[in-house]
Design an enzyme around this catalytic site. Structure first.
Site, PDB file in Angstrom:
ATOM      1  N   ARG A 157       0.837  -1.213   0.000  1.00 12.57           N
ATOM      2  CA  ARG A 157       0.000   0.000   0.000  1.00 12.57           C
ATOM      3  C   ARG A 157       0.867   1.257   0.000  1.00 12.57           C
ATOM      4  O   ARG A 157       0.590   2.229   0.697  1.00 12.57           O
ATOM      5  CB  ARG A 157      -0.951   0.042   1.202  1.00 12.57           C
ATOM      6  CG  ARG A 157      -1.923  -1.080   1.278  1.00 12.57           C
ATOM      7  CD  ARG A 157      -2.917  -1.046   0.105  1.00 12.57           C
ATOM      8  NE  ARG A 157      -3.867  -2.119   0.257  1.00 12.57           N
ATOM      9  CZ  ARG A 157      -3.643  -3.355  -0.194  1.00 12.57           C
ATOM     10  NH1 ARG A 157      -2.544  -3.634  -0.860  1.00 12.57           N
ATOM     11  NH2 ARG A 157      -4.536  -4.293  -0.011  1.00 12.57           N
ATOM     12  N   SER A 225     -10.826  -0.086   3.447  1.00 14.28           N
ATOM     13  CA  SER A 225     -10.045  -0.328   4.671  1.00 14.28           C
ATOM     14  C   SER A 225      -9.549   0.999   5.221  1.00 14.28           C
ATOM     15  O   SER A 225      -8.848   1.735   4.528  1.00 14.28           O
ATOM     16  CB  SER A 225      -8.830  -1.200   4.358  1.00 14.28           C
ATOM     17  OG  SER A 225      -9.249  -2.390   3.759  1.00 14.28           O
ATOM     18  N   GLU A 321      -4.899   3.943   6.325  1.00 14.41           N
ATOM     19  CA  GLU A 321      -4.672   3.675   4.897  1.00 14.41           C
ATOM     20  C   GLU A 321      -5.334   4.775   4.059  1.00 14.41           C
ATOM     21  O   GLU A 321      -4.876   5.098   2.971  1.00 14.41           O
ATOM     22  CB  GLU A 321      -5.262   2.303   4.527  1.00 14.41           C
ATOM     23  CG  GLU A 321      -5.023   1.942   3.075  1.00 14.41           C
ATOM     24  CD  GLU A 321      -5.517   0.553   2.703  1.00 14.41           C
ATOM     25  OE1 GLU A 321      -5.233  -0.410   3.435  1.00 14.41           O
ATOM     26  OE2 GLU A 321      -6.191   0.449   1.667  1.00 14.41           O
TER      27      GLU A 321
HETATM   28  C1  LIG Z   1     -15.430  -0.408  -0.756  1.00  9.86           C
HETATM   29  C2  LIG Z   1     -13.964  -0.150  -0.997  1.00  9.86           C
HETATM   30  C3  LIG Z   1     -13.112  -1.229  -1.176  1.00  9.86           C
HETATM   31  C4  LIG Z   1     -11.751  -1.016  -1.396  1.00  9.86           C
HETATM   32  N1  LIG Z   1     -10.942  -2.102  -1.575  1.00  9.86           N
HETATM   33  C5  LIG Z   1      -9.623  -1.935  -1.786  1.00  9.86           C
HETATM   34  C6  LIG Z   1      -8.769  -3.065  -1.973  1.00  9.86           C
HETATM   35  O1  LIG Z   1      -9.202  -4.211  -1.974  1.00  9.86           O
HETATM   36  N2  LIG Z   1      -7.449  -2.836  -2.165  1.00  9.86           N
HETATM   37  C7  LIG Z   1      -6.937  -1.568  -2.199  1.00  9.86           C
HETATM   38  O2  LIG Z   1      -5.719  -1.439  -2.383  1.00  9.86           O
HETATM   39  N3  LIG Z   1      -7.723  -0.482  -2.037  1.00  9.86           N
HETATM   40  C8  LIG Z   1      -9.049  -0.631  -1.827  1.00  9.86           C
HETATM   41  N4  LIG Z   1      -9.855   0.464  -1.648  1.00  9.86           N
HETATM   42  C9  LIG Z   1      -9.264   1.819  -1.642  1.00  9.86           C
HETATM   43  C10 LIG Z   1      -9.395   2.574  -2.989  1.00  9.86           C
HETATM   44  O3  LIG Z   1     -10.373   2.000  -3.788  1.00  9.86           O
HETATM   45  C11 LIG Z   1      -8.073   2.567  -3.756  1.00  9.86           C
HETATM   46  O4  LIG Z   1      -7.064   3.172  -2.981  1.00  9.86           O
HETATM   47  C12 LIG Z   1      -8.193   3.315  -5.088  1.00  9.86           C
HETATM   48  O5  LIG Z   1      -7.013   3.170  -5.839  1.00  9.86           O
HETATM   49  C13 LIG Z   1      -8.480   4.793  -4.892  1.00  9.86           C
HETATM   50  O6  LIG Z   1      -8.802   5.338  -6.152  1.00  9.86           O
HETATM   51  P1  LIG Z   1      -9.460   6.771  -6.278  1.00  9.86           P
HETATM   52  O7  LIG Z   1      -9.379   7.183  -7.705  1.00  9.86           O
HETATM   53  O8  LIG Z   1     -10.806   6.762  -5.673  1.00  9.86           O
HETATM   54  O9  LIG Z   1      -8.434   7.605  -5.397  1.00  9.86           O
HETATM   55  P2  LIG Z   1      -8.584   8.986  -4.597  1.00  9.86           P
HETATM   56  O10 LIG Z   1      -9.226   8.716  -3.277  1.00  9.86           O
HETATM   57  O11 LIG Z   1      -9.214  10.014  -5.459  1.00  9.86           O
HETATM   58  O12 LIG Z   1      -7.069   9.304  -4.371  1.00  9.86           O
HETATM   59  C14 LIG Z   1      -6.270   8.452  -3.579  1.00  9.86           C
HETATM   60  C15 LIG Z   1      -4.848   9.020  -3.514  1.00  9.86           C
HETATM   61  O13 LIG Z   1      -4.260   8.996  -4.800  1.00  9.86           O
HETATM   62  C16 LIG Z   1      -3.906  10.310  -5.224  1.00  9.86           C
HETATM   63  N5  LIG Z   1      -4.222  10.375  -6.648  1.00  9.86           N
HETATM   64  C17 LIG Z   1      -5.400  10.066  -7.245  1.00  9.86           C
HETATM   65  N6  LIG Z   1      -5.288  10.196  -8.580  1.00  9.86           N
HETATM   66  C18 LIG Z   1      -4.023  10.604  -8.826  1.00  9.86           C
HETATM   67  C19 LIG Z   1      -3.292  10.934 -10.006  1.00  9.86           C
HETATM   68  N7  LIG Z   1      -3.841  10.840 -11.223  1.00  9.86           N
HETATM   69  N8  LIG Z   1      -2.013  11.350  -9.875  1.00  9.86           N
HETATM   70  C20 LIG Z   1      -1.423  11.436  -8.658  1.00  9.86           C
HETATM   71  N9  LIG Z   1      -2.059  11.138  -7.508  1.00  9.86           N
HETATM   72  C21 LIG Z   1      -3.342  10.730  -7.593  1.00  9.86           C
HETATM   73  C22 LIG Z   1      -4.738  11.247  -4.374  1.00  9.86           C
HETATM   74  O14 LIG Z   1      -4.102  12.503  -4.220  1.00  9.86           O
HETATM   75  C23 LIG Z   1      -4.807  10.470  -3.070  1.00  9.86           C
HETATM   76  O15 LIG Z   1      -3.641  10.679  -2.327  1.00  9.86           O
HETATM   77  C24 LIG Z   1     -11.232   0.293  -1.436  1.00  9.86           C
HETATM   78  C25 LIG Z   1     -12.103   1.387  -1.264  1.00  9.86           C
HETATM   79  C26 LIG Z   1     -13.453   1.166  -1.051  1.00  9.86           C
HETATM   80  C27 LIG Z   1     -14.370   2.341  -0.893  1.00  9.86           C
END
Ligand SMILES: Cc1cc2nc3c(=O)[nH]c(=O)nc-3n(C[C@H](O)[C@H](O)[C@H](O)COP(=O)(O)OP(=O)(O)OC[C@H]3O[C@@H](n4cnc5c(N)ncnc54)[C@H](O)[C@@H]3O)c2cc1C
Length: 333
Positions: A157, A225, A321
């Site tokens: 992570r 998480s 996380e």
């Molecule tokens: C129900 C649920 C289940 C999940 N299960 C998992 C799992 O099994 N495994 C897991 O690893 N995660 C899991 N996650 C967490 C999440 O889905 C991941 O971390 C996902 O990659 C976040 O994507 P996002 O676009 O929503 O990120 P955001 O929340 O929009 O951003 C997350 C981080 O990435 C940065 N970021 C986003 N886009 C960019 C970009 N283009 N360039 C630079 N930085 C950027 C942001 O600044 C922030 O720091 C889960 C979340 C939920 C709600």
């Protein structure tokens, strides 16, 4: 680049849906607009790993760069994907095309651009297993750079993008996927799949497990998480397993031991525990939810309560996380 200057409700832009507002939201639709990215902007994908605890005073850049291009070589597929593509749609798209490997990572919410940031992982796979390089806009050097897998410094992570959140904006992720598919079935419930197993069997099973176990953020607002699984030394593990013989654990290649943060929290009977509108999910103790009307203060109080009782009972410091933001930027608990 389209810009919103009116006060915008951030509850629709993060899956925990706290009632925060922002003044300055910029939508980045193509690479040509990178020069306009403010140096102090928070970069947002789908908001599924981000919680806006208060109104946000800095600019927000929502990355929406789209496009998927597949090329094939003799032994692998090269797949170039715009950072704004939806992660789960990419997994489905590749599976349909007969390009296999990402199926264990199905149904993880969010964008492709955020996937390398915390090196998303599930059911024995991590996205870094398939990344060739990541194309970024370097906000410090003001130029486009290709960052190799090694330079991404992927960990559990973790990545260089997570360590230096204000430096790079991910625009494209370039995947290298071997044509010779190897199923990854080491995770408990996947082991039970009938042989011979196909990538689509794994995909469907992962979707079924996740749908049964995890709250759908569209129905129950959450950010997945909330805490990372802690990694502890062998001596600490020996002390704990004597006190908690049923405690699950995973041995890492480094010799350290990874514990299940969800089990540690659940074992303290915290499922359903609530402060204001923030609660520990009834089925999955690692997930905190907005059970209705939660405020940022409720989330912080609940998370701090969990941190302190976990520390009192196990002597372990959990680490968030999720990315927590107050009005000026990222904060820790
Ligand atoms: C129900 C649920 C289940 C999940 N299960 C998992 C799992 O099994 N495994 C897991 O690893 N995660 C899991 N996650 C967490 C999440 O889905 C991941 O971390 C996902 O990659 C976040 O994507 P996002 O676009 O929503 O990120 P955001 O929340 O929009 O951003 C997350 C981080 O990435 C940065 N970021 C986003 N886009 C960019 C970009 N283009 N360039 C630079 N930085 C950027 C942001 O600044 C922030 O720091 C889960 C979340 C939920 C709600």
């Amino acid at each position: 680049m389209s810009e919103t200057k009116i006060s915008t409700d951030l509850s629709t832009l993060h899956t925990f849906r706290l009632p925060a507002k922002a003044q300055d939201i910029i939508f980045l639709d193509s690479q040509e607009q990178v020069n306009d990215i403010p140096s102090d902007a928070y970069i947002l994908g789908g908001g599924s790993n981000t919680i806006f605890l208060t109104d946000f005073k800095k600019p927000i850049v929502c990355v929406r760069v789209k496009g998927i291009k597949v090329r094939q070589a003799k032994e692998h597929w090269s797949v170039k994907v715009g950072a704004g593509e939806d992660w789960h749609n990419l997994v489905l798209f590749l599976n349909k095309k007969g390009i296999h490997g990402l199926e264990n990572l199905a149904l993880i919410p969010g964008t492709v651009g955020a996937a390398p940031v915390q090196n998303i992982g599930a059911y024995g796979r991590e996205v870094s297993d398939f990344i060739d390089y990541v194309q970024v806009w370097d906000r410090q050097e003001r130029k486009l750079v290709n960052v190799s897998t090694v330079d991404c410094q992927f960990g559990y992570r973790d990545s260089i993008f997570k360590q230096y959140p204000m430096r790079w904006v991910i625009l494209e992720v370039h995947f290298l996927i071997p044509k010779l598919w190897q199923p990854e079935l080491s995770y408990g419930e996947l082991k039970a799949l009938n042989q011979p197993v196909s990538a689509t069997d794994i995909l469907n099973k992962v979707i079924a497990i996740r749908t049964a176990k995890l709250p759908d953020p569209k129905v129950i607002p959450n950010a997945g998480s909330f805490f990372k699984n802690p990694v502890i030394s062998r001596s600490k593990y020996s002390e704990l397993i004597e006190r908690f013989p049923t405690m699950p654990y995973f041995e890492l290649a480094t010799g350290e031991i990874k514990l299940a943060a969800g089990w540690l929290i659940d074992h303290l009977n915290l499922k359903g525990f609530k402060i204001g509108g923030a609660a520990v999910h009834m089925q999955q103790a690692l997930v905190l939810i907005n059970s209705g009307g939660a405020t940022g203060a409720d989330v912080v109080k609940l998370a701090r309560h969990i941190l302190s009782v976990v520390y009192e009972n196990y002597g372990i410091e959990l680490e968030a996380e999720v990315r927590l933001l107050d009005e000026k930027g990222l904060v820790s608990l």
